[in-house]
Structure formats: C-alpha cells, structure tokens
Design a protein around this motif. Structure first.
Motif, PDB file in Angstrom:
ATOM      1  N   MET A  22      29.972  17.936   0.422  1.00 35.08           N
ATOM      2  CA  MET A  22      29.018  18.544   1.107  1.00 35.08           C
ATOM      3  C   MET A  22      28.646  17.803   2.102  1.00 35.08           C
ATOM      4  O   MET A  22      29.023  16.872   2.849  1.00 35.08           O
ATOM      5  CB  MET A  22      27.881  18.530  -0.120  1.00 35.08           C
ATOM      6  N   THR A  23      27.725  18.687   2.860  1.00 37.32           N
ATOM      7  CA  THR A  23      27.315  18.405   4.242  1.00 37.32           C
ATOM      8  C   THR A  23      26.132  17.546   4.143  1.00 37.32           C
ATOM      9  O   THR A  23      25.077  17.833   3.121  1.00 37.32           O
ATOM     10  CB  THR A  23      26.699  19.513   5.072  1.00 37.32           C
ATOM     11  N   CYS A 225      18.882  16.774  -0.376  1.00 36.95           N
ATOM     12  CA  CYS A 225      19.505  17.576  -0.866  1.00 36.95           C
ATOM     13  C   CYS A 225      20.762  17.277  -1.362  1.00 36.95           C
ATOM     14  O   CYS A 225      21.563  17.588  -2.244  1.00 36.95           O
ATOM     15  CB  CYS A 225      19.434  18.836  -0.028  1.00 36.95           C
ATOM     16  N   SER A 226      21.680  16.729  -0.444  1.00 39.76           N
ATOM     17  CA  SER A 226      23.007  16.249  -0.774  1.00 39.76           C
ATOM     18  C   SER A 226      23.327  15.348  -1.704  1.00 39.76           C
ATOM     19  O   SER A 226      24.103  15.556  -2.631  1.00 39.76           O
ATOM     20  CB  SER A 226      23.597  15.677   0.682  1.00 39.76           C
ATOM     21  N   ILE A 229      22.577  17.114  -5.115  1.00 43.70           N
ATOM     22  CA  ILE A 229      23.789  17.815  -5.570  1.00 43.70           C
ATOM     23  C   ILE A 229      24.741  17.027  -6.120  1.00 43.70           C
ATOM     24  O   ILE A 229      25.487  17.252  -7.241  1.00 43.70           O
ATOM     25  CB  ILE A 229      24.338  18.439  -4.326  1.00 43.70           C
ATOM     26  N   CYS A 241      16.417  21.210  -0.099  1.00 44.35           N
ATOM     27  CA  CYS A 241      17.028  22.208   0.961  1.00 44.35           C
ATOM     28  C   CYS A 241      15.626  23.061   1.480  1.00 44.35           C
ATOM     29  O   CYS A 241      15.691  23.344   2.796  1.00 44.35           O
ATOM     30  CB  CYS A 241      18.024  22.759   0.691  1.00 44.35           C
ATOM     31  N   SER A 253      23.248  22.895   7.778  1.00 45.04           N
ATOM     32  CA  SER A 253      23.677  22.037   6.437  1.00 45.04           C
ATOM     33  C   SER A 253      22.805  22.357   5.231  1.00 45.04           C
ATOM     34  O   SER A 253      23.386  22.350   4.169  1.00 45.04           O
ATOM     35  CB  SER A 253      23.364  20.611   7.007  1.00 45.04           C
ATOM     36  N   ASN A 257      24.239  23.691   1.926  1.00 42.50           N
ATOM     37  CA  ASN A 257      24.147  23.066   0.426  1.00 42.50           C
ATOM     38  C   ASN A 257      23.136  23.725  -0.211  1.00 42.50           C
ATOM     39  O   ASN A 257      23.486  23.730  -1.580  1.00 42.50           O
ATOM     40  CB  ASN A 257      23.290  21.665   0.924  1.00 42.50           C
ATOM     41  N   TRP A 260      25.426  26.346  -2.075  1.00 39.75           N
ATOM     42  CA  TRP A 260      26.346  25.506  -3.189  1.00 39.75           C
ATOM     43  C   TRP A 260      25.299  25.302  -4.358  1.00 39.75           C
ATOM     44  O   TRP A 260      25.880  25.688  -5.601  1.00 39.75           O
ATOM     45  CB  TRP A 260      26.840  24.509  -2.655  1.00 39.75           C
ATOM     46  N   SER A 295      32.003  26.683   0.138  1.00 39.11           N
ATOM     47  CA  SER A 295      31.015  27.138  -0.569  1.00 39.11           C
ATOM     48  C   SER A 295      30.873  28.660  -0.921  1.00 39.11           C
ATOM     49  O   SER A 295      30.551  29.176  -1.942  1.00 39.11           O
ATOM     50  CB  SER A 295      29.748  26.857  -0.040  1.00 39.11           C
TER      51      SER A 295
END
Length: 368
Positions: A22-23, A225-226, A229, A241, A253, A257, A260, A295
């Motif tokens: 992920m970003t 957020c990343s 996840i 996010c 980004s 995210n 996803w 995604s």
C-alpha cells in the motif's frame, strides 16, 4: 570592515514514498536558501542590493525572473551570487524543472564549495528524480559541512528508505529528531521507514507523535491509514484517511488506501461503488500508479466485473511488476471467467512468490 551574515530559511516540498504494497505517507523534502546580508561596521546588517533583495523576496516565475536579472547583471560574486542561484534553483525545483534547478545548484557550489545549502538542495533534486545514491552523496557533503543539519539527516533518511535501507534510514531520522524534536515531518519520515521495514507499532507511534506536533499533518494521517490497513483495522484506517482527505482532498495516497480498505469491508454493491470512486480519483491524480490499478482491480473483482478486473491487474503488473497480490487477483478473475489454465498459472506463480497469498485474500472475502 563588512562581512557576510547568513540566515538559512527552509520551506517544504513533498515526495511520495511507495512501499511494496500500500501507499504510505509522503516524506517532506524541505528546500533551503541561505540568504546573504552584509554586516556593516559595528555589526549592523545592511540590506542586500535592490536586485538581490527582489530575487530573495520573490516566488515562482517572479523569483526566476528577478534572480536571472541579478545574476546577469554581473554586479555580484561569491556568496551573494551563489545565493541568487540557490533561490532561482528553488523556484525551478518547485515548478518541476529539476534539470534547471540542478544547474543552478551546481553553479552555486562552483561559486562557494562550502555552501552546505547548495549541496543539500541538489540532494533534493536527485532524491526527487530517484537517483538516491547521488542524493545521499550530496546530503553527506551537506552534513560534513554542517554536522547539525537536521533537514539533511531527515532527507537522507528518505533516500535510504527509498533504497530499502531501513535501519540506516531510521538512524538518520533519529538523528534529525535528536537535533529538533519539534518537527512533525521528521517523525513522519521515520514512521515511513518503520512502516516499510515493517515495524508497524513503531511506525504508528511516530505518526501519532507527528499528529500531536501538527494536528493538520496530512502525511501522518496517511501513514496511520497504511499501518491500520496492515493491522487489518480497516474501519479505523478509513477514518484516518478521512482525516487526511478532509485536509487535502486531492491526496492520492489517501484516496488509494481508502479505496482498498473500503473494498475489503464492503458487503454491498453501494459500498463497492464508494471504493470505486476513490480508486478512480486516485488514478486521475496519478494515472500510472500500479498500486491504484491493483486496488481498482480488486474492487472490480469483488463487484463481479471480471473483464475490468483483469484489465486493471494487467496494467498494475505492467507498471509495477509481478507482485503476488496482483497475480493472485488476476488468477481468481480468470478462473471466474472460465479460463482455468490462465487462472491456475497466475495463482501458482503468486503462491510461489508469497505462500500465504491465498489465505490473505480469503481474509478479504476472495477465494477460488
């Protein structure tokens, strides 16, 4: 006797950092300028010449024009002329003309080889261009000339993170933090390194600290957020996010995210449509992002639109290589379309690359 007085000012620019999946958040690459003032007898600082003052004060195209006038006047030399080149270089950098920026920083270094700011800013050019070894070499020189250069440590951290040298990156970011623990972006940069290592708990701690220091730090919310996840805490990931997008609606980004996370949680077509809107926007903002194609391919897979899923996974693989998730998702889509040979081939390659990929995707609600 009149002597030069230097005042260093820095302003932020930003660089996106792409992880393996992920970003994550953007790392700041603050540009600096060492403005020269002339100290008159008795220690008072005199204002620079009028054309130089206009150069130092202007921004954007006006800075390029004013600094070019000062440079071409042939009235200035040494440190003053070097500073004019740095200011113009920063203006070129901010408009995305990195070659012109590099030429100005080169000229500044020729005029003043001990100008740490010129080496530092040239490092930022190479960092932005993905020439990480060259960036590190320039940050090394900036730090050699100025051992307490916190921004240089921070940006060298970013370059090492991009080279997957996470321990070295963390060491540099920790040094930046030791020099100035009030800068939220230093914690974001170290959080990015921990996130990619991966060490999600330390990454989360750094992102949280960045938010405590700066409640509007978008990069810290994207980083959180990343991490969330990765921890399968999708509801809180979406909330983080949301906070990023509340402050910066065009943050690519955060859009990717959230797409996803929404797709994983989605239990109805309407929720999948929300995820699809995020992915579409992420690709509008960054049309060649392999992660956003991955995604969106996943969204289409869950929607049952297998042709579009395969097309997006194809594009993700072309742009980002044969990552296990993209191969597995494409394989499932092919199987659903009745292409057993192609689907099983993709799934076999994906499983060899990452043996637990099938289990991971079962957790997302996708299986053969």
């Amino acid at each position: 006797m009149r002597t030069a007085v230097w005042r260093t000012l820095c302003v932020p620019a930003f660089k996106a950092v792409q992880p393996l999946s992920m970003t994550v958040a953007a790392s700041s690459l603050a540009l600096c300028v060492a403005a020269v003032f002339v100290a008159a007898p008795g220690g008072a600082a005199a204002a620079p010449a009028e054309d130089l003052a206009a150069c130092y004060k202007a921004q954007g195209e006006a800075a390029i024009s004013a600094c070019t006038t000062a440079i071409m006047s042939k009235k200035h030399q040494g440190a003053e002329l070097a500073t004019a080149h740095i200011v113009r270089g920063n203006a070129y950098f901010n408009k995305g003309d990195y070659n012109s920026a590099a030429r100005d920083y080169d000229e500044a270094i020729q005029l003043n080889p001990k100008n740490s700011v010129a080496f530092y800013n040239r490092g930022n050019v190479y960092n932005r261009l993905g020439r990480y070894d060259d960036a590190i070499e320039n940050y090394d020189k900036a730090i050699e000339l100025r051992p307490d250069y916190a921004n240089a440590f921070n940006n060298r951290c970013s370059a090492y993170t991009s080279k997957d040298a996470y321990d070295r990156a963390i060491e540099d970011c920790s040094r930046a933090i030791a020099l100035d623990a009030t800068k939220a972006n230093y914690f974001v940069s170290r959080g990015n390194a921990y996130n990619k290592k991966p060490d999600s708990d330390r990454a989360m701690s750094d992102y949280d600290q960045a938010i405590r220091l700066d409640a509007n730090n978008v990069s810290a919310y994207v980083g959180r957020c990343s991490v969330l996840i990765d921890k399968a805490n999708y509801g809180n990931a979406i909330e983080s996010c949301d906070q990023a997008l509340k402050r910066q609606p065009n943050n690519q980004s955060a859009r990717n995210n959230r797409c996803w996370a929404r797709a994983i949680l989605a239990g109805a077509q309407e929720q999948l449509k929300q995820a699809l809107e995020d992915c579409d926007e992420a690709l509008r903002l960054r049309p060649n992002d392999p992660y956003a194609f991955d995604s969106r391919g996943f969204v289409y897979l869950k929607m049952g639109d297998f042709d579009k899923a395969i097309a997006d996974y194809d594009q993700s693989i072309v742009l980002g290589g044969e990552r296990p998730g993209s191969l597995y998702g494409r394989g499932i889509a092919k199987l659903k379309k009745g292409d057993a040979e192609g689907g099983n081939r993709d799934i076999t390659v994906a499983t060899k690359k990452r043996p637990d990929v099938a289990e991971e995707y079962r957790g997302y609600g996708v299986q053969q």
